[in-house]
Design an enzyme around this catalytic site. Sequence first.
Site, mmCIF file in Angstrom:
data_model
loop_
_atom_site.group_PDB
_atom_site.id
_atom_site.type_symbol
_atom_site.label_atom_id
_atom_site.label_comp_id
_atom_site.label_asym_id
_atom_site.label_seq_id
_atom_site.Cartn_x
_atom_site.Cartn_y
_atom_site.Cartn_z
ATOM 1 N N PHE A 36 0.800 -1.225 0.000
ATOM 2 C CA PHE A 36 0.000 0.000 0.000
ATOM 3 C C PHE A 36 0.831 1.273 0.000
ATOM 4 O O PHE A 36 0.409 2.275 -0.565
ATOM 5 C CB PHE A 36 -1.015 -0.008 1.144
ATOM 6 N N GLU A 37 1.996 1.248 0.605
ATOM 7 C CA GLU A 37 2.845 2.434 0.577
ATOM 8 C C GLU A 37 3.520 2.594 -0.784
ATOM 9 O O GLU A 37 3.713 3.704 -1.245
ATOM 10 C CB GLU A 37 3.914 2.380 1.671
#
Length: 146
Positions: A14-15
């Site tokens: 997700f990052e």
Amino acid sequence: MKLSQEGFALLKKFEGCELSAYQDPVGVWTIGYGWTQPVEGRPVAAGMVITQDVADSLLGSGIVQYEKEVAGLLKVDVNQNQFDALVDFAYNLGPRALKGSTLLKKLNAGDYAGAAEEFSKWNKAGGKVLKGLVARRAAERTLFLS
């Protein structure tokens, strides 16, 4: 507890990893895996570039503070998946957000199911619902419940 490999995988997914500084959806300068703190004593700013090794090192050393923060907020036992979901949440939003959340209040009261339902409420940045945050909170909830 320490973040597991599954927890790291979720966070990295997700990052993402950007080796050149960029502004996140609310204008915060960011680099690497969502890193916003100074790098080698320099604030993250336009034009900053790091290597993959530096990005990995920042994440590896930085995650320790989030593990400690989350562990210090817990008054109930959690399993590895629950811990991983909470660390990812804190890394994304900051430990203060977790500390003052209904999610943590419900969890510390022993209401694990109620706590899981709170993840989805944290889907906005700058007052706007972001698809990426909707997906991330859903993934954290799923992990928390597993």
